[in-house]
Design a protein around this motif. Structure first.
Motif: not given
Length: 173
Positions: A93, A21-24
């Motif tokens: 990030q 996922r982008d937000d982890r």
């Protein structure tokens, strides 16, 4: 020489989903587990340093509420990438995804705001007074105090028995 972290199939599934996922974020957990198994797996991953607690931006991803009332969620760490054999994510990030959520605000004119105002009065308020004001059942009042005010908002609601008036609830300013 670094030591390889041993992961179960469930731990691997949860970490791989979070790392993709982008937000982890760990939530929503995609693994099918029953009862308290999800909590046990996540506690194990926390202990190994593969996931970490951060401020939650979304109520749907809340893991627990911190001592200061901040809703917390879980995010995969760079160590998780290493354990899964994934190239390490950029630290910038990770920091960007960790920006803390704004503190909860009260909506103007809500019943919750009116309930808090009643509890902040110097004389406090009773369950009977609250039920008369809002038309709620006594169990609803107790639930609102315990759940919305104490757990979610982290307010300290005290109670004491006063002769002739019954149990009185108060929030100290």
């Amino acid at each position: 020489m670094t030591q390889q972290i041993q992961l179960s199939e469930t731990q691997t599934t949860i970490l791989a989903a979070a790392c993709s996922r982008d937000d982890r974020l760990v939530f929503p957990v995609t693994a099918k587990l029953k009862g308290g198994a999800v909590g046990n797996v996540l506690k194990s991953l926390l202990k190994k340093g593969l996931i970490e607690e951060i401020a939650s931006k979304d109520d749907a991803t809340v893991w627990r509420v911190g001592e200061d009332g901040t809703p917390l969620t879980l995010r995969a760490t760079a160590t998780a990438d290493a354990a899964l054999g994934i190239e390490t994510a950029d630290d910038a990030q990770l920091e960007e995804a960790a920006t803390p959520a704004a503190p909860r605000r009260q909506r103007e004119g809500s019943k919750q705001e009116a309930l808090i105002a009643m509890l902040k009065r110097p004389e406090g308020t009773s369950i009977a007074e609250i039920t008369a004001e809002f038309g709620w059942q006594p169990h609803t009042v107790r639930g609102a105090i315990a759940g919305a005010l104490k757990k979610k908002l982290g307010l300290e609601v005290t109670s004491e028995k006063i002769e002739g008036r019954g149990r009185i609830y108060k929030i100290q300013d």
